[in-house]
Scaffold this motif. Structure first.
Motif, mmCIF file in Angstrom:
data_model
loop_
_atom_site.group_PDB
_atom_site.id
_atom_site.type_symbol
_atom_site.label_atom_id
_atom_site.label_comp_id
_atom_site.label_asym_id
_atom_site.label_seq_id
_atom_site.Cartn_x
_atom_site.Cartn_y
_atom_site.Cartn_z
ATOM 1 N N ASP A 102 0.828 -1.211 0.000
ATOM 2 C CA ASP A 102 0.000 0.000 0.000
ATOM 3 C C ASP A 102 0.864 1.263 0.000
ATOM 4 O O ASP A 102 0.586 2.216 -0.749
ATOM 5 N N LEU A 103 1.903 1.279 0.821
ATOM 6 C CA LEU A 103 2.796 2.442 0.855
ATOM 7 C C LEU A 103 3.548 2.602 -0.469
ATOM 8 O O LEU A 103 3.703 3.724 -0.962
ATOM 9 N N MET A 104 3.991 1.488 -1.043
ATOM 10 C CA MET A 104 4.703 1.565 -2.315
ATOM 11 C C MET A 104 3.775 2.089 -3.418
ATOM 12 O O MET A 104 4.206 2.851 -4.282
ATOM 13 N N VAL A 120 2.092 6.594 -7.024
ATOM 14 C CA VAL A 120 1.099 7.593 -7.447
ATOM 15 C C VAL A 120 1.643 9.005 -7.227
ATOM 16 O O VAL A 120 1.507 9.881 -8.083
ATOM 17 N N SER A 121 2.272 9.216 -6.082
ATOM 18 C CA SER A 121 2.827 10.524 -5.771
ATOM 19 C C SER A 121 3.934 10.903 -6.757
ATOM 20 O O SER A 121 3.993 12.042 -7.233
ATOM 21 N N LEU A 122 4.792 9.956 -7.073
ATOM 22 C CA LEU A 122 5.869 10.216 -8.025
ATOM 23 C C LEU A 122 5.306 10.536 -9.407
ATOM 24 O O LEU A 122 5.782 11.456 -10.083
ATOM 25 N N SER A 123 4.283 9.803 -9.800
ATOM 26 C CA SER A 123 3.657 10.049 -11.098
ATOM 27 C C SER A 123 3.047 11.442 -11.165
ATOM 28 O O SER A 123 3.231 12.169 -12.151
ATOM 29 N N SER A 124 2.307 11.835 -10.118
ATOM 30 C CA SER A 124 1.696 13.169 -10.125
ATOM 31 C C SER A 124 2.761 14.264 -10.055
ATOM 32 O O SER A 124 2.619 15.319 -10.656
ATOM 33 N N HIS A 125 3.852 13.985 -9.343
ATOM 34 C CA HIS A 125 4.943 14.967 -9.280
ATOM 35 C C HIS A 125 5.589 15.136 -10.657
ATOM 36 O O HIS A 125 5.830 16.261 -11.109
ATOM 37 N N ASN A 126 5.889 14.009 -11.307
ATOM 38 C CA ASN A 126 6.546 14.067 -12.618
ATOM 39 C C ASN A 126 5.673 14.747 -13.668
ATOM 40 O O ASN A 126 6.183 15.391 -14.572
#
Length: 90
Positions: free
Chosen positions: A59-61, A66-72
């Motif tokens: 779940d954390l991964m 998702v966070s990395l994708s939205s950041h990128n």
């Protein structure tokens, strides 16, 4: 990672412990029997345990991915100037 014999470790215990603690790098202690061991600071061990916990938690991964994708894609949250000022002013 540095490696030393168990005899050298025993003879220089204090300096090896200081080195491990100050440099935050583990030291491998080798034995003739082949049963080597690692000396590392408690702080570093705890950090390693936290990292393993995150890596093993799907779940954390997923949240990280998702966070990395939205950041990128620059699609993440963008605070207003007022919010930034509120957060940074002490």
């Amino acid at each position: 990672m540095d490696s030393i014999s168990v005899k050298k470790f025993r003879d220089n215990l204090k300096s090896v412990v200081e080195l491990v603690s100050n440099r935050h790098e583990p030291v491998k202690v080798t034995r003739r029997s082949g049963q080597d061991f690692i000396v590392m600071s408690a702080e570093d061990w705890e950090r390693e345990q936290e990292t393993l916990y995150v890596l093993q938690n799907s779940d954390l991964m997923q949240q990280i991915a998702v966070s990395l994708s939205s950041h990128n894609s620059q699609a993440g949250y963008h605070p207003t100037q007022e919010q930034i000022h509120e957060i940074t002013s002490i």
